[in-house]
Design a protein around this motif. Structure first.
Motif, mmCIF file in Angstrom:
data_model
loop_
_atom_site.group_PDB
_atom_site.id
_atom_site.type_symbol
_atom_site.label_atom_id
_atom_site.label_comp_id
_atom_site.label_asym_id
_atom_site.label_seq_id
_atom_site.Cartn_x
_atom_site.Cartn_y
_atom_site.Cartn_z
ATOM 1 N N ALA A 300 0.840 -1.205 0.000
ATOM 2 C CA ALA A 300 0.000 0.000 0.000
ATOM 3 C C ALA A 300 0.870 1.248 0.000
ATOM 4 N N TRP A 301 0.392 2.287 -0.677
ATOM 5 C CA TRP A 301 1.102 3.577 -0.704
ATOM 6 C C TRP A 301 0.388 4.472 0.311
ATOM 7 N N ILE A 302 0.786 4.335 1.558
ATOM 8 C CA ILE A 302 0.145 5.089 2.642
ATOM 9 C C ILE A 302 0.831 6.449 2.748
ATOM 10 N N ILE A 303 0.045 7.508 2.700
ATOM 11 C CA ILE A 303 0.635 8.858 2.713
ATOM 12 C C ILE A 303 0.485 9.541 4.068
ATOM 13 N N GLY A 304 -0.006 8.802 5.044
ATOM 14 C CA GLY A 304 -0.148 9.379 6.371
ATOM 15 C C GLY A 304 -1.250 8.677 7.124
ATOM 16 N N ASN A 305 -1.648 9.268 8.210
ATOM 17 C CA ASN A 305 -2.768 8.719 8.976
ATOM 18 C C ASN A 305 -3.510 9.856 9.670
ATOM 19 N N ILE A 306 -4.643 9.516 10.224
ATOM 20 C CA ILE A 306 -5.522 10.574 10.743
ATOM 21 C C ILE A 306 -4.944 11.272 11.964
ATOM 22 N N LYS A 307 -3.982 10.659 12.625
ATOM 23 C CA LYS A 307 -3.398 11.307 13.807
ATOM 24 C C LYS A 307 -2.233 12.225 13.419
ATOM 25 N N ASP A 308 -1.365 11.729 12.558
ATOM 26 C CA ASP A 308 -0.175 12.509 12.188
ATOM 27 C C ASP A 308 -0.387 13.363 10.938
ATOM 28 N N GLY A 309 -1.459 13.112 10.229
ATOM 29 C CA GLY A 309 -1.722 13.881 9.015
ATOM 30 C C GLY A 309 -0.977 13.331 7.809
ATOM 31 N N ILE A 310 -0.945 14.152 6.764
ATOM 32 C CA ILE A 310 -0.351 13.725 5.489
ATOM 33 C C ILE A 310 1.150 14.002 5.499
ATOM 34 N N ASP A 311 1.924 12.995 5.133
ATOM 35 C CA ASP A 311 3.360 13.198 4.902
ATOM 36 C C ASP A 311 3.488 13.716 3.471
ATOM 37 N N LYS A 312 3.731 15.003 3.357
ATOM 38 C CA LYS A 312 3.642 15.616 2.024
ATOM 39 C C LYS A 312 4.713 15.113 1.067
ATOM 40 N N ASN A 313 5.789 14.581 1.598
ATOM 41 C CA ASN A 313 6.777 13.969 0.701
ATOM 42 C C ASN A 313 6.165 12.814 -0.083
ATOM 43 N N LYS A 314 5.177 12.154 0.524
ATOM 44 C CA LYS A 314 4.618 10.950 -0.098
ATOM 45 C C LYS A 314 3.616 11.259 -1.208
ATOM 46 N N ILE A 315 3.280 12.532 -1.390
ATOM 47 C CA ILE A 315 2.405 12.853 -2.522
ATOM 48 C C ILE A 315 3.120 13.700 -3.576
ATOM 49 N N ARG A 316 4.404 13.950 -3.351
ATOM 50 C CA ARG A 316 5.127 14.798 -4.314
ATOM 51 C C ARG A 316 5.178 14.171 -5.707
ATOM 52 N N SER A 317 5.387 12.865 -5.767
ATOM 53 C CA SER A 317 5.477 12.274 -7.102
ATOM 54 C C SER A 317 4.122 12.334 -7.813
ATOM 55 N N PHE A 318 3.041 12.166 -7.072
ATOM 56 C CA PHE A 318 1.714 12.227 -7.703
ATOM 57 C C PHE A 318 1.439 13.616 -8.277
ATOM 58 N N LEU A 319 1.856 14.621 -7.530
ATOM 59 C CA LEU A 319 1.529 15.982 -7.938
ATOM 60 C C LEU A 319 2.512 16.537 -8.972
ATOM 61 N N THR A 320 3.522 15.772 -9.299
ATOM 62 C CA THR A 320 4.433 16.205 -10.363
ATOM 63 C C THR A 320 4.348 15.284 -11.586
ATOM 64 N N LEU A 321 3.458 14.324 -11.521
ATOM 65 C CA LEU A 321 3.299 13.408 -12.653
ATOM 66 C C LEU A 321 2.832 14.149 -13.904
ATOM 67 N N ASP A 322 3.371 13.783 -15.008
ATOM 68 C CA ASP A 322 2.844 14.278 -16.274
ATOM 69 C C ASP A 322 2.802 13.116 -17.260
ATOM 70 N N ARG A 323 2.152 13.344 -18.356
ATOM 71 C CA ARG A 323 1.935 12.262 -19.324
ATOM 72 C C ARG A 323 3.252 11.789 -19.936
ATOM 73 N N VAL A 324 4.073 12.744 -20.332
ATOM 74 C CA VAL A 324 5.279 12.378 -21.081
ATOM 75 C C VAL A 324 6.249 11.578 -20.219
ATOM 76 N N THR A 325 6.458 12.001 -18.987
ATOM 77 C CA THR A 325 7.456 11.337 -18.144
ATOM 78 C C THR A 325 7.101 9.885 -17.893
ATOM 79 N N GLN A 326 5.829 9.597 -17.734
ATOM 80 C CA GLN A 326 5.462 8.223 -17.378
ATOM 81 C C GLN A 326 5.169 7.335 -18.589
#
Lengths: 406, 330
Positions: A300-326
């Motif tokens: 599983a690609w867990i990006i955080g939990n309800i107590k500690d919140g979102i680990d923003k490092n774990k969503i950086r790749s999603f938010l920089t994805l583009d069509r050409v690179t992948q």
């Protein structure tokens, strides 16, 4: 004026924040094409998890991750309506808190469900619908004819088809949601039944059929040609029968089948990372497809939990994805690339390494077949409109179409 | 294009980059493996970089090691005795504390962020020794935004010391501040692209850190759930087999390919550890690299007040520290 029915616009143009509760991983059905490989009866969301999650989200109103004008609270399973009491409590709490906090999402929210429809008629579900009617989107999944539906959508123990139990609820659903659309999934074995199934759904009064082939690598040699043949039959039936005026089928779109510019058309298909999902354990995901029950081969690609919140490092790749690179080179050079979809979760699951940057291309031949049939559809439809002197009217009045986004 | 083969001679060979070496038991690379590794390097036209442990290797290793031109990376004060005295200009000593003497022309100083701050004045003294100083921070993952000002300040203080040396006609080399002034394009670690690591087990890894992780059974994400699950990317028998090799390249890193923090290490191991994708840097890595970049810009401007210096280099002013924050305009 001549009209060709478009698919319904997503609420708020699809630009709302999407927040998903995986309320249960249980379902009455064991659909043969279901990507949820880890369904179980144990992982039901406790109320405390739901409440803590809602508090977390609403506490972060000004965080850029939540700075959307509107929100769609999505409920998914398994079968979400198995947990209708919890859902009712969650929705009541959300409404109360939005009001109490004077949150900017108050009056700009939706509750969204995709259900198998089996217990749609039950009192608890109906009471919930009546209570929240103005803020609801509900889609019932019915796959087409009884034969097609029961080929895949079977009960988990008896393996009995579920068609009869679903179809009886369609009239009630359409009465409450006249513009409701259904979602049809096509796997290899379903191909021969596409035409009759779409027409059957139209016959049931469903005006919008959202249909797609599965992204997983299930396709057999020759499936693309069978698929093309089915879609051409469907095209004939829709055009000759005049269904295009009041009914839509997502297989046919004017947007697909064009080459794509590597700079101008470089956006990602999928909203993973902009969405947020929570499961029964309180773990957070960029999309439900990254929860363990959705994954065959990866963790599983867990990006955080309800107590500690979102680990923003774990969503950086999603938010920089583009069509050409992948995309592999064959996709970048593809002459019919537009409209060829991908699922980020399936990409991740099928990738050689731990990455979301490797696009799975199992649907390549199916997309090309769809494009050929699509070209046939529009050429035939336009010729018909021209012969009837209606083409110019259509062109002048047609809605501006936006690219599809998952 | 591959240019370097890093050969870890022993499991306890010195760590010389971000990752600590947690392996404590000696496990010397067998001679046969070493010979095959050297042969591989020769056939692929690779410069060999040996990484030494802190103990003297058995005598029979010396002639094999010196059978080809090489660079030696070794713990401070433990210069390997291989019978040859023609030390390479590129040899590297590695220290975990401020050393009194540096023999080699290059020093890697591995410090935690807090140790770096504590020893900032001692570090200044190294600048004047005429050696190249590579300061490597060993806890990048712990760096918090609250430490940004402290990092800016220490770099600013070091800038003052470096400027004085430039004024005296010296050319100090300190990776965090002087590298960016000399660079016109990215110059990163390039693990898996320009260099590859051979471990004592005869397998290839992107860099030593991936070998350490495998040995320590740390969170394996290279080949999830595969029967032969490991971090290796080939071995001496079958050759290199790097899955998704394109993702190691700059062009396949959306945040990095337009970035001009050219001195950034762009550490793949940190990327995988912190963001889970090899081609995506963490917030910490980006912010630290941009603080260094901006301080390099300040130093460059200060040096130019004294005289002409690197006129072809232009480091523009920017208003962000993490390119992720401006990714839409990036």
């Amino acid at each position: 004026m001549t009209k060709i029915k478009d698919s319904n616009e997503p609420w708020k143009g699809g630009m709302a924040k999407n927040i998903t509760f995986i309320v249960t991983k249980d379902c009455q059905l064991a659909c043969k094409y279901c990507y949820l490989v880890g369904k179980n009866v144990k992982e039901r969301m406790p109320w405390e998890v739901a409440k803590t999650f809602i508090d977390y989200v609403l506490d972060h109103e000004t965080d850029p991750d939540f700075a959307y004008e509107s929100v769609v609270w999505d409920f998914i399973g398994g079968e979400p309506f198995l947990e209708i009491e919890l859902i009712d409590k969650i929705c009541d709490y959300i409404k109360t808190e939005l009001f109490r906090r004077n949150h900017h999402w108050f009056n700009s929210y939706r509750f969204s469900f995709s259900t198998n429809g089996i217990n749609y008629h039950e009192k608890a579900v109906q009471d919930f619908i009546k209570k929240n009617r103005e803020h609801l989107s509900i889609g019932i999944t019915i796959d087409g004819t009884e034969k097609k539906h029961d080929l895949n959508r079977v009960y988990k123990i008896t393996e009995k088809g579920s068609y009869k139990d679903v179809v009886k609820n369609i009239p009630l659903w359409l009465e409450q949601f006249p513009f409701g659309g259904t979602k049809v999934t096509i796997s290899s074995a379903d191909i021969p039944y596409i035409t009759e199934s779409v027409l059957h759904l139209y016959g049931l009064g469903i005006h919008e059929v959202n249909i797609n082939v599965v992204f997983e690598d299930v396709w057999q040699e020759g499936d693309d040609l069978k698929f093309e043949e089915q879609l051409m039959q469907l095209a004939d039936a829709i055009i000759d029968g005049g269904y295009y005026q009041d009914y839509s089928c997502s297989f046919f779109s004017e947007l697909i089948g064009k080459p794509m510019d590597p700079e101008r058309d470089n956006q990602n298909w999928c909203g993973a990372g902009k969405m947020l999902s929570v499961d029964a354990a309180g773990n957070l995901y960029p999309c439900t497809r990254f929860a363990q029950y959705s994954l065959r081969d990866k963790d599983a690609w867990i990006i955080g939990n309800i107590k500690d919140g979102i680990d923003k490092n774990k969503i950086r790749s999603f938010l920089t994805l583009d069509r050409v690179t992948q995309s592999p080179q064959k996709c970048l050079e593809c002459e019919v690339a537009s409209g060829c979809a991908w699922c980020q979760g399936e990409n991740y699951d099928a990738a050689q390494t731990h990455t979301v940057f490797q696009r799975a291309t199992a649907i390549c031949l199916m997309h090309k077949a769809r494009v050929r049939a699509n070209n046939y559809y529009w050429n035939k439809l336009y010729r018909k409109l021209e012969l009837e002197d209606l083409r110019e009217q259509y062109e002048a009045n047609k809605r501006e179409v936006k690219p599809e986004i998952c | 294009m591959l240019q370097y083969l890093v050969i870890i001679l022993d499991d306890t060979s010195v760590a010389y980059c971000h990752a600590d070496n947690p392996l404590e038991e000696r496990n010397l690379m067998p001679l046969e493996t070493l010979k095959k590794g050297i042969l591989f390097g020769m056939k692929q036209n690779l410069m060999i970089q040996y990484v030494f442990p802190d103990y003297a290797l058995p005598e029979e290793y010396a002639s094999i090691i010196e059978s080809i031109d090489n660079v030696k990376i070794y713990p401070i004060g433990k210069k390997p005795d291989t019978g040859l005295n023609d030390e390479s200009e590129a040899d590297v000593e590695v220290a975990m504390d401020i050393p009194e003497n540096v023999d080699a022309q290059n020093l890697v100083l591995r410090l935690s962020f807090s140790e770096m701050l504590k020893q900032k004045d001692e570090i200044v003294k190294l600048f004047a020794q005429g050696k190249r100083i590579n300061l490597c921070i060993t806890d990048v993952e712990q760096f918090a935004d609250e430490q940004i000002e402290a990092y800016k300040q220490v770099l600013n203080e070091w800038n003052t010391a470096l400027l004085d040396l430039y004024k005296q006609g010296q050319s100090p080399q300190f990776n965090l501040l002087t590298d960016r002034m000399m660079l016109e394009k990215m110059h990163n670690c390039e693990a898996g692209v320009s260099n590859i690591t051979l471990a004592p087990n005869g397998k290839f890894y992107l860099c030593p850190a991936f070998y350490y992780d495998e040995r320590m059974q740390v969170f394996n994400q290279m080949n999830h759930h595969q029967p032969s699950s490991d971090n290796s990317v080939g071995d001496l028998e079958k050759g290199l087999d790097i899955p998704n090799p394109q993702l190691l390249k700059l062009n396949y890193a959306p945040l990095c390919r337009k970035c001009d923090a050219y001195q950034c290490r762009r550490c793949l191991w940190l990327n995988r550890k912190l963001t889970w994708d090899l081609n995506t840097p963490s917030h910490q890595q980006c912010v630290m690299a941009h603080i260094e970049r901006n301080a390099s810009r300040d130093l460059l401007n200060d040096i130019r007040k004294v005289g002409e210096f690197m006129p072809e280099i232009n480091i523009k002013e920017i208003d962000y520290l993490d390119p992720f924050d401006v990714r839409k305009e990036f």
